[in-house]
Scaffold this motif. Sequence first.
Motif, PDB file in Angstrom:
ATOM      1  N   MET A   1       0.823  -1.215   0.000  1.00  0.00           N
ATOM      2  CA  MET A   1       0.000   0.000   0.000  1.00  0.00           C
ATOM      3  C   MET A   1       0.856   1.264   0.000  1.00  0.00           C
ATOM      4  O   MET A   1       0.621   2.196  -0.773  1.00  0.00           O
ATOM      5  CB  MET A   1      -0.934   0.000   1.214  1.00  0.00           C
TER       6      MET A   1
ATOM      7  N   ASN B   1      11.413   3.129   5.197  1.00  0.00           N
ATOM      8  CA  ASN B   1      10.832   1.862   5.626  1.00  0.00           C
ATOM      9  C   ASN B   1      11.749   1.279   6.693  1.00  0.00           C
ATOM     10  O   ASN B   1      12.961   1.491   6.653  1.00  0.00           O
ATOM     11  CB  ASN B   1      10.730   0.898   4.429  1.00  0.00           C
ATOM     12  N   ARG B   2      11.142   0.559   7.656  1.00  0.00           N
ATOM     13  CA  ARG B   2      11.960  -0.026   8.724  1.00  0.00           C
ATOM     14  C   ARG B   2      13.116  -0.820   8.123  1.00  0.00           C
ATOM     15  O   ARG B   2      14.266  -0.679   8.531  1.00  0.00           O
ATOM     16  CB  ARG B   2      11.077  -0.928   9.606  1.00  0.00           C
ATOM     17  N   THR B   3      12.805  -1.632   7.135  1.00  0.00           N
ATOM     18  CA  THR B   3      13.843  -2.396   6.451  1.00  0.00           C
ATOM     19  C   THR B   3      14.206  -1.627   5.183  1.00  0.00           C
ATOM     20  O   THR B   3      13.395  -1.520   4.251  1.00  0.00           O
ATOM     21  CB  THR B   3      13.293  -3.793   6.070  1.00  0.00           C
TER      22      THR B   3
ATOM     23  N   ARG C   1      13.489  -2.297   1.208  1.00  0.00           N
ATOM     24  CA  ARG C   1      12.245  -1.972   0.486  1.00  0.00           C
ATOM     25  C   ARG C   1      12.340  -0.591  -0.149  1.00  0.00           C
ATOM     26  O   ARG C   1      11.826  -0.361  -1.242  1.00  0.00           O
ATOM     27  CB  ARG C   1      11.068  -1.958   1.471  1.00  0.00           C
TER      28      ARG C   1
ATOM     29  N   VAL D   1       2.045   1.572   7.753  1.00  0.00           N
ATOM     30  CA  VAL D   1       2.540   0.306   8.310  1.00  0.00           C
ATOM     31  C   VAL D   1       1.360  -0.524   8.810  1.00  0.00           C
ATOM     32  O   VAL D   1       0.222  -0.063   8.839  1.00  0.00           O
ATOM     33  CB  VAL D   1       3.559   0.534   9.455  1.00  0.00           C
ATOM     34  N   LYS D   2       1.664  -1.729   9.209  1.00  0.00           N
ATOM     35  CA  LYS D   2       0.645  -2.640   9.733  1.00  0.00           C
ATOM     36  C   LYS D   2      -0.052  -1.950  10.912  1.00  0.00           C
ATOM     37  O   LYS D   2       0.620  -1.397  11.801  1.00  0.00           O
ATOM     38  CB  LYS D   2       1.351  -3.899  10.211  1.00  0.00           C
ATOM     39  N   ALA D   3      -1.391  -1.970  10.902  1.00  0.00           N
ATOM     40  CA  ALA D   3      -2.141  -1.253  11.933  1.00  0.00           C
ATOM     41  C   ALA D   3      -1.937  -1.903  13.304  1.00  0.00           C
ATOM     42  O   ALA D   3      -1.713  -3.106  13.403  1.00  0.00           O
ATOM     43  CB  ALA D   3      -3.616  -1.247  11.565  1.00  0.00           C
TER      44      ALA D   3
ATOM     45  N   GLY E   1      -3.211   3.691   7.559  1.00  0.00           N
ATOM     46  CA  GLY E   1      -3.475   2.279   7.839  1.00  0.00           C
ATOM     47  C   GLY E   1      -4.909   2.071   8.293  1.00  0.00           C
ATOM     48  O   GLY E   1      -5.646   3.039   8.531  1.00  0.00           O
ATOM     49  N   ASN E   2      -5.271   0.817   8.429  1.00  0.00           N
ATOM     50  CA  ASN E   2      -6.633   0.505   8.871  1.00  0.00           C
ATOM     51  C   ASN E   2      -6.711   0.525  10.387  1.00  0.00           C
ATOM     52  O   ASN E   2      -6.925  -0.496  11.033  1.00  0.00           O
ATOM     53  CB  ASN E   2      -7.037  -0.881   8.364  1.00  0.00           C
TER      54      ASN E   2
ATOM     55  N   VAL F   1      -8.189   4.657   3.707  1.00  0.00           N
ATOM     56  CA  VAL F   1      -7.810   4.551   2.291  1.00  0.00           C
ATOM     57  C   VAL F   1      -8.445   3.273   1.779  1.00  0.00           C
ATOM     58  O   VAL F   1      -8.241   2.211   2.347  1.00  0.00           O
ATOM     59  CB  VAL F   1      -6.269   4.455   2.125  1.00  0.00           C
TER      60      VAL F   1
ATOM     61  N   GLY G   1      -7.524  -1.002  -2.183  1.00  0.00           N
ATOM     62  CA  GLY G   1      -6.458  -2.002  -2.293  1.00  0.00           C
ATOM     63  C   GLY G   1      -5.239  -1.438  -2.998  1.00  0.00           C
ATOM     64  O   GLY G   1      -5.106  -0.224  -3.160  1.00  0.00           O
TER      65      GLY G   1
HETATM   66  P1  NBP Z   1       1.258  -4.470   5.964  1.00  0.00           P
HETATM   67  O1  NBP Z   1       0.002  -4.238   6.734  1.00  0.00           O
HETATM   68  O2  NBP Z   1       1.587  -5.845   5.550  1.00  0.00           O
HETATM   69  O3  NBP Z   1       2.495  -3.882   6.809  1.00  0.00           O
HETATM   70  C1  NBP Z   1       3.812  -4.005   6.354  1.00  0.00           C
HETATM   71  C2  NBP Z   1       4.577  -2.727   6.623  1.00  0.00           C
HETATM   72  O4  NBP Z   1       4.581  -2.436   8.032  1.00  0.00           O
HETATM   73  C3  NBP Z   1       6.032  -2.884   6.212  1.00  0.00           C
HETATM   74  O5  NBP Z   1       6.471  -1.654   5.681  1.00  0.00           O
HETATM   75  C4  NBP Z   1       6.709  -3.197   7.537  1.00  0.00           C
HETATM   76  O6  NBP Z   1       8.064  -2.870   7.563  1.00  0.00           O
HETATM   77  C5  NBP Z   1       5.939  -2.276   8.439  1.00  0.00           C
HETATM   78  N1  NBP Z   1       6.105  -2.559   9.880  1.00  0.00           N
HETATM   79  C6  NBP Z   1       5.683  -3.604  10.621  1.00  0.00           C
HETATM   80 BR1  NBP Z   1       4.824  -5.066   9.966  1.00  0.00          BR
HETATM   81  N2  NBP Z   1       6.002  -3.502  11.916  1.00  0.00           N
HETATM   82  C7  NBP Z   1       6.657  -2.351  12.017  1.00  0.00           C
HETATM   83  C8  NBP Z   1       7.244  -1.679  13.106  1.00  0.00           C
HETATM   84  N3  NBP Z   1       7.177  -2.156  14.337  1.00  0.00           N
HETATM   85  N4  NBP Z   1       7.885  -0.510  12.855  1.00  0.00           N
HETATM   86  C9  NBP Z   1       7.944  -0.005  11.610  1.00  0.00           C
HETATM   87  N5  NBP Z   1       7.377  -0.577  10.534  1.00  0.00           N
HETATM   88  C10 NBP Z   1       6.743  -1.742  10.732  1.00  0.00           C
HETATM   89  O7  NBP Z   1       1.293  -3.521   4.677  1.00  0.00           O
HETATM   90  P2  NBP Z   1       0.138  -3.146   3.624  1.00  0.00           P
HETATM   91  O8  NBP Z   1      -0.662  -4.326   3.204  1.00  0.00           O
HETATM   92  O9  NBP Z   1       0.845  -2.329   2.600  1.00  0.00           O
HETATM   93  O10 NBP Z   1      -0.826  -2.189   4.452  1.00  0.00           O
HETATM   94  C11 NBP Z   1      -0.372  -0.998   5.068  1.00  0.00           C
HETATM   95  C12 NBP Z   1      -1.516  -0.395   5.856  1.00  0.00           C
HETATM   96  O11 NBP Z   1      -2.581  -0.064   4.949  1.00  0.00           O
HETATM   97  C13 NBP Z   1      -2.120  -1.359   6.880  1.00  0.00           C
HETATM   98  O12 NBP Z   1      -2.491  -0.640   8.017  1.00  0.00           O
HETATM   99  C14 NBP Z   1      -3.349  -1.899   6.192  1.00  0.00           C
HETATM  100  O13 NBP Z   1      -4.340  -2.298   7.097  1.00  0.00           O
HETATM  101  C15 NBP Z   1      -3.784  -0.679   5.385  1.00  0.00           C
HETATM  102  N6  NBP Z   1      -4.595  -0.975   4.209  1.00  0.00           N
HETATM  103  C16 NBP Z   1      -4.328  -2.043   3.425  1.00  0.00           C
HETATM  104  C17 NBP Z   1      -5.097  -2.297   2.304  1.00  0.00           C
HETATM  105  C18 NBP Z   1      -4.793  -3.448   1.410  1.00  0.00           C
HETATM  106  O14 NBP Z   1      -5.590  -3.686   0.480  1.00  0.00           O
HETATM  107  N7  NBP Z   1      -3.696  -4.163   1.618  1.00  0.00           N
HETATM  108  C19 NBP Z   1      -6.141  -1.419   1.971  1.00  0.00           C
HETATM  109  C20 NBP Z   1      -6.361  -0.314   2.765  1.00  0.00           C
HETATM  110  C21 NBP Z   1      -5.596  -0.092   3.884  1.00  0.00           C
HETATM  111  P3  NBP Z   1       9.161  -3.973   7.114  1.00  0.00           P
HETATM  112  O15 NBP Z   1       9.230  -3.887   5.625  1.00  0.00           O
HETATM  113  O16 NBP Z   1      10.400  -3.507   7.777  1.00  0.00           O
HETATM  114  O17 NBP Z   1       8.688  -5.311   7.611  1.00  0.00           O
END
Ligand code: NBP
Length: 479
Positions: free
Chosen positions: A15, A34-36, A39, A76-78, A103-104, A129, A132
Amino acid sequence: MSNSAQIGVTGLAVMGRNLARNFARNGYTVALHNRTAARTHALVEEFGHEGDFVATETAKEFVEALERPRRLMIMVKAGEPTDAVIQEFAPLLEPGDMIIDGGNAHFEDTRRRERDLRGQGIHFVGTGVSGGEEGALNGPSIMPGGSKESYASLGPMLEKISAKAPDGSPCVTHCGPDGAGHFVKMVHNGIEYADMQLIGEAYQLLRDVAGYSPAQIADIFRTWNTGRLDSYLIEITAEVLSHVDAATGKPFVDVVQDRAEQKGTGRWTVQIALDLGVPVSGIAEAVFARSLSGHADLRAASRELAGPKAKPLGESEAGAFADRVEQALYASKIVSYTQGFHEISAGSDQYDWDIDLGAISAIWRGGCIIRAAFLDRIRAAYDARPDLPSLLSDETFAQEIAAAQDDWREVLVAATRQGVPAPGFSAALAYYDALRADRLPAALTQGQRDFFGAHTYRRVDREGSFHTLWGGDRSEVEA
Ligand code: NBP
């Protein structure tokens, strides 16, 4: 270059990465974090040509890359990760800066974060947001909360990257203060659950009662998509139903396990509705239907229970039945939106958000999962009468339901006779009938409560609270 980025995005999974690209494609300079760090670099390597990105590795570099007031978007992950990121960045920010959480998040978390950061002069903008990964890249529906001041700075950027409705207007509006945006997104997802459940029930009725094949049902959905049910979900339903599994040659829907997943926003919609005392029975049935589908052991243990097995109609009757299902689906859909908008209205009253319901329906017309032609009609209903007590009070919707109801009832009769579960259709009709009932059995409930717990009751003919001495001479006393 330092201080040059108009927006920064931290959290570059699917996202965040796509939103960052969307901002860049629209001419904004975007700081990335990004934390890592891998990416971040991967994004620049793959999509750097799409616009101006400033890749950063540390929180300090990231914050320094942003122009002031800073706009820092968290993707980031909610949950705990969001708090962790806020704790990392907030100390580096200054009054007037904005943290946008896309985030959600649960709206109560957003309210807490907004309150905590307000003391530091930081605007916390909880933002729903929807759409998807595809929406994030090409234009999502965006539901920001937070202060009006932050919207003045952020709004134009969000409008630029958002989806555009068929009339060209951007699918973004300032929903209201603090958690309003995430609340609206939550209910959006609840409505999405209900829409999907109702479509699922229509499919099952067309399959088991009408006797159509998935490919035939796909064609029926394609036809419906040219009428009042025109929507993204109906469109993709036809695509899914016409898809054939390459490995087996069977319809795709027949090789997929019938256990639905859920991430939680639908459940929150129902939990909060219970807290607010708003009947969202259609949305609740959708959440429960997914839950029931997941109880594989319970279902296996119950499969031999007595009941009819559906016997498909003949070809001559199937077409007329499909028309009835379209009526039932449309009427049930009106009810689930009625319930969802009631919840938004109740949340708005409870938290003083002053949410404009017409504006909310307008921003769902593009980009998001529930986008539909039908939302134009909801907007028109609220534009005509902003204090509409319920969508069902709108004359046009009331007339459509009146026209649909015989078929709606017939479909449920067929479903019940043939043992095909239709909890969404049925909850919607029960809600409709309960609203129009002269008297509800709640009077009896009051009597029972007074009998066993002296909870008192009100009378139809006199003011005041009363209690009957049930264990004594059954005389009535004023409580
Ligand atoms: P994810 O929900 O899978 O989260 C992954 C991201 O969170 C990565 O950048 C990861 O960093 C980071 N992260 C985590 Br996990 N723990 C962390 C921490 N303690 N400190 C810093 N960063 C951290 O990603 P997504 O699917 O792209 O969704 C992002 C947000 O958007 C979420 O809140 C989701 O609910 C919301 N959302 C998603 C959708 C959808 O369709 N997917 C739609 C609408 C809203 P890393 O790379 O270092 O692991």
